[in-house]
Design an enzyme around this catalytic site. Structure first.
Site, PDB file in Angstrom:
ATOM      1  N   GLY A 109       0.810  -1.203   0.000  1.00  9.51           N
ATOM      2  CA  GLY A 109       0.000   0.000   0.000  1.00  9.51           C
ATOM      3  C   GLY A 109       0.848   1.259   0.000  1.00  9.51           C
ATOM      4  N   SER A 110       0.377   2.262   0.711  1.00  9.33           N
ATOM      5  CA  SER A 110       1.002   3.591   0.640  1.00  9.33           C
ATOM      6  C   SER A 110       2.383   3.667   1.260  1.00  9.33           C
ATOM      7  CB  SER A 110       0.092   4.628   1.299  1.00  9.33           C
ATOM      8  OG  SER A 110      -1.103   4.774   0.544  1.00  9.33           O
TER       9      SER A 110
END
Length: 496
Positions: free
Chosen positions: A223-224
């Site tokens: 993810g981020s």
């Protein structure tokens, strides 16, 4: 000598020669193979004839040995015991009379049993003096307080993993994974007790899979948190040269060669945002476009400098994290925000945070500080080893300032350590998975802590698999960041 006697003598001579050849073949050519053959019970009997050496954390053993209790069918004299076995299982692995050994128990078996060739002189002296053979010790780099903080934090969430590293040396400080298992429950050779405990851990398709070392062997979409790698690539390739320079980031942003818009979570200010602001609020559009603008080759080069696409040996093997080598432009954009086929271990993401914190230098991760002979003489000492330079010290400083903004005034506030002279940098992340992102996302947080003297004693990666995870970047800050904070605090306190 008459002809019949001569023939008999020649035949007998050939038999003796064949016997000598066979004997030498077994003793010298096949010796190692026969010694390692799992059907050779004598080897196992010898392995458990004396207490094993210990695995040491902070000067204290987390393993032991106990007499096998009166089982007439068990010809092993000692069995392995563990202190806080479930907490330390991702480090120790197990040593079982019935089911073999894994991880440090297996890799360093020669030292622990006293059979290592480097102990030959010591064993020879013991044989002359009549002393029983003893095993040596494996002294780890682990920090007991950090491990407990990681394990206790994960227990509250249910399922996940933590990896913590000293950025300046690469020494692993914590490796926690939940759910876990206690190796003591099947360390013996009893078919009734140990067999049942082992069988209970072997259930197929068990989503909890307690024997899976999630810190080293499970790969998750990051993810981020992967945006830290993408930011490093932008700085290293001079796409942008400062944290506060506005980026060329339209909103909405359409993925290259498609009509698909890349979405941000919530109504966040991402149009032409600076790198600092884009990392603070976690703009998909900014970092997706950076990846597309750089192209897959530059993104791949930067990811591999951080350790992606390579197995790590600590000496326990860690699965290779993945940054795809074959991608088109939209896939490159998605990979650059930790989606598409990008997948990583918690150890790998701890390495990412570690390299940034260590002013751009990535040290090779390791968990064995030294191997000791039974008399505590050092047989082998691990020296810290530089692995790569993912980014320059100047660019690392820029990225540190961006990550520190995330914790001071962004989604990572739950990792703040309110102590004079301590500065924390971090990045939250929420990794969606499942068909059409139908399953609950993973909550991520990566971070480091710097002290007033400029030292950086710890970098951490936390991933939580939890039913309460939200579909936004706050999940990493809410679920994973508090665990990272407690691990960093434990390391800081132990260094005082």
């Amino acid at each position: 000598m008459n002809k019949p006697l001569r023939r008999i003598a020649i035949f007998c001579g050939l038999l003796v020669l064949a016997l000598l050849i066979r004997d030498n073949w077994i003793q010298y050519v096949q010796a190692d193979t026969l010694r390692a053959d799992p059907k050779n019970r004598r080897v196992a009997i010898e392995r458990y004839a004396t207490p094993r050496g210990n695995i040491i954390v902070d000067g204290n053993p987390i393993t032991g040995s106990a007499k096998t209790n009166g089982d007439s069918f068990n010809d092993f004299e000692y069995k392995r015991t563990y202190k806080d076995g479930a907490m330390w299982a991702p480090v120790t692995g197990y040593a079982s009379q019935a089911f073999g050994a894994t991880q440090l128990e297996s890799i360093e078996d020669g030292i622990l049993t006293g059979n290592d060739d480097r102990l030959f002189f010591r064993n020879t002296l013991d044989m002359i003096t009549g002393e029983s053979k003893q095993g040596g010790n494996v002294v780890t780099t682990l920090n007991a307080a950090a491990q407990k903080a990681a394990y206790d934090g994960l227990l509250k969430q249910g399922k996940g993993a933590v990896a913590a590293i000293n950025p300046e040396t690469g020494a692993i400080l914590a490796l926690a994974s939940t759910p876990s298992y206690d190796p003591s429950t099947f360390a013996g050779n009893s078919t009734s007790v140990d067999g049942k405990a082992w069988t209970a851990l072997q259930k197929k398709n068990d989503p909890n899979d307690p024997m899976l070392n999630r810190a080293l062997r499970e790969v998750y979409p990051p993810g981020s948190t992967f945006k830290v790698v993408t930011a490093a690539a932008a700085l290293e390739n001079d796409l942008y040269t400062s944290a506060d320079e506005k980026t060329d980031s339209p909103l909405p942003y359409t993925l290259p060669d498609t009509t698909t818009e890349l979405k941000n979570e919530g109504n966040i200010p991402c149009k032409d945002a600076t790198l600092r602001e884009a990392l603070r609020v976690s703009c998909n559009t900014v970092f997706g476009k950076i990846g597309a603008d750089l192209g897959k080759d530059k993104m791949l080069t930067e990811a591999e400098k951080f350790g992606f696409n390579s197995e790590q040996f600590t000496p326990v093997r860690s699965s290779a994290s993945v940054f795809p080598e074959k991608m088109d432009k939209p896939q490159t954009a998605l990979s650059s925000i930790g989606q598409f086929e990008t997948a990583t271990t918690p150890l790998q993401m701890a390495m990412v945070a570690s390299a940034v914190a260590n002013n751009g230098t990535l040290m090779k991760p390791y968990m064995v500080d030294k191997l000791q002979a039974p008399g505590l003489d050092v047989i082998e000492q691990t020296e810290p080893e530089k692995m790569s330079e993912p980014l320059s010290s100047e660019n690392a400083g820029i990225l540190q300032s961006m990550m520190e903004t995330v914790v001071k005034d962004g989604t990572g506030k739950n990792a703040q350590i309110n102590e004079d002279g301590v500065t924390v940098g971090g990045k939250t992340g929420t990794a969606q998975h499942g068909v059409d992102n139908s399953e609950n996302p993973y909550a991520w947080f990566i971070s480091y802590a710097k002290l007033s003297d400029g030292s950086t004693p710890v970098a951490v990666a936390v991933v939580v698999e939890d039913e309460s995870a939200n579909r936004d970047d706050i999940s990493g800050g809410g679920l994973a960041a508090p665990i990272a904070k407690s691990v960093m605090q434990a390391v800081i306190d132990s260094n005082k």
